[in-house]
Design an enzyme around this catalytic site. Sequence first.
Site, PDB file in Angstrom:
ATOM      1  N   ASP A  64     -35.593 -21.448  22.764  1.00 46.01           N
ATOM      2  CA  ASP A  64     -34.432 -20.097  22.985  1.00 46.01           C
ATOM      3  C   ASP A  64     -33.045 -20.615  23.507  1.00 46.01           C
ATOM      4  O   ASP A  64     -32.578 -19.437  23.882  1.00 46.01           O
ATOM      5  CB  ASP A  64     -35.105 -18.908  23.286  1.00 46.01           C
ATOM      6  CG  ASP A  64     -35.821 -18.325  22.041  1.00 46.01           C
ATOM      7  OD1 ASP A  64     -36.542 -18.558  21.100  1.00 46.01           O
ATOM      8  OD2 ASP A  64     -37.043 -17.610  22.701  1.00 46.01           O
TER       9      ASP A  64
ATOM     10  N   LYS B 177     -32.521 -11.571  25.013  1.00 46.02           N
ATOM     11  CA  LYS B 177     -32.749 -11.488  23.098  1.00 46.02           C
ATOM     12  C   LYS B 177     -33.510 -10.818  22.701  1.00 46.02           C
ATOM     13  O   LYS B 177     -34.560 -10.292  23.410  1.00 46.02           O
ATOM     14  CB  LYS B 177     -32.579 -12.807  23.268  1.00 46.02           C
ATOM     15  CG  LYS B 177     -33.746 -13.216  22.805  1.00 46.02           C
ATOM     16  CD  LYS B 177     -34.653 -13.535  21.541  1.00 46.02           C
ATOM     17  CE  LYS B 177     -35.679 -14.492  22.201  1.00 46.02           C
ATOM     18  NZ  LYS B 177     -37.087 -13.768  21.392  1.00 46.02           N
TER      19      LYS B 177
HETATM   20  O1  C5P Z   1     -39.600 -24.213  22.854  1.00 52.82           O
HETATM   21  P1  C5P Z   1     -40.982 -23.558  23.851  1.00 52.82           P
HETATM   22  O2  C5P Z   1     -40.437 -24.481  25.154  1.00 52.82           O
HETATM   23  O3  C5P Z   1     -40.046 -22.376  24.158  1.00 52.82           O
HETATM   24  O4  C5P Z   1     -41.445 -23.271  23.155  1.00 52.82           O
HETATM   25  C1  C5P Z   1     -42.754 -22.929  23.673  1.00 52.82           C
HETATM   26  C2  C5P Z   1     -44.211 -23.216  22.459  1.00 52.82           C
HETATM   27  O5  C5P Z   1     -44.314 -22.229  21.733  1.00 52.82           O
HETATM   28  C3  C5P Z   1     -44.025 -24.534  21.484  1.00 52.82           C
HETATM   29  O6  C5P Z   1     -44.657 -25.121  23.212  1.00 52.82           O
HETATM   30  C4  C5P Z   1     -44.759 -24.190  21.175  1.00 52.82           C
HETATM   31  O7  C5P Z   1     -46.044 -23.999  21.274  1.00 52.82           O
HETATM   32  C5  C5P Z   1     -44.312 -23.119  21.002  1.00 52.82           C
HETATM   33  N1  C5P Z   1     -42.465 -23.037  19.371  1.00 52.82           N
HETATM   34  C6  C5P Z   1     -43.285 -23.579  18.129  1.00 52.82           C
HETATM   35  N2  C5P Z   1     -42.207 -23.515  17.332  1.00 52.82           N
HETATM   36  C7  C5P Z   1     -40.612 -23.128  17.767  1.00 52.82           C
HETATM   37  C8  C5P Z   1     -40.782 -22.751  19.054  1.00 52.82           C
HETATM   38  C9  C5P Z   1     -42.577 -22.783  19.349  1.00 52.82           C
HETATM   39  O8  C5P Z   1     -44.278 -24.284  18.094  1.00 52.82           O
HETATM   40  N3  C5P Z   1     -40.308 -22.797  16.998  1.00 52.82           N
END
Ligand code: C5P
Length: 288
Positions: free
Chosen positions: A138, A11
């Site tokens: 994502d 994406k």
């Molecule tokens: O959800 P995911 O594991 O992909 O997120 C990785 C990191 O990115 C999270 O631990 C957080 O620090 C940050 N994040 C965030 N807000 C979001 C998505 C991700 O702060 N909406």
Amino acid sequence: MPAISVHAYAKLNLTLDILEKRDDGYHEMRMLMQTVTLRDTVKLETGAGNGITVSTNLRYLPTDQRNIAAKAAAVFLRETGTDCGGVSIRIEKHIPVCAGMAGGSADGAAVLRGLRDLLRPELSNRELVRMGVSVGSDVPFCIQGGTALAEGRGEILTPLPAMPMCHVVIAKPDYCISTPALFAKIDCRKIVRRPDTAGAVECLEQGDLKGLARRIYNVFEDALPPQYREVGMIRRRLIDMGALGAGMSGTGPSVFGLFSREDEARAAYGALKSAFPATFLVKIKQSV
Ligand code: C5P
């Protein structure tokens, strides 16, 4: 043994805005997301025993529960209460790792879709999205694909009119940017420039590619430490070589440019490929 092969598409963020930090540590987002034809292939086989196993063509990728594909399989089996006698996952990676293009999330989403098709075909995409958000922010978009507004952590998805066809050049500098570290650098109250997301949505509704491309913007670009200067360099080169608009995707460091003319896109691809081996010429994709 039951087996299936699923494509996992990358994406791009046409816009990325961070509205506020939430009490759970995540951030409230508003992003225009677009699927592109750059893809991994995920092969799943059930009933082979040995629990959940992962193998990939990239030796340095983790193959245990740190791999988002393994995590997705575990979530699926747990949430559906399915015992299928083991899941073996083989990933052929083409999407650069740690690049802001949701390569890992795309693989996780492909596992959820593939296991649904093999084991529980009655499950809706909405059910998969609910499971996906616990795998990664994502993942929900990667389950739905196409063109969408993503809000909340990324799981509140509003499908949008398909983006007009165009050629996309993506180039990734040869380093990784840590997603949590970049989020930690952002103070939402101090963001000076924000994308015109509403205007970009209007451009999609009117099929206005030029207007949409002009509105490409990602608030993370202003927060990038100076050592990541290639990001800005690639964006400027893409514009100089005829891109209608260009910007960084996600937390980078991939940068993409949209071209209406194929010859210009090819020339930009050739020029950037010699400096940045992880350069791709792709198209947008209307669905996964
Ligand atoms: O959800 P995911 O594991 O992909 O997120 C990785 C990191 O990115 C999270 O631990 C957080 O620090 C940050 N994040 C965030 N807000 C979001 C998505 C991700 O702060 N909406």
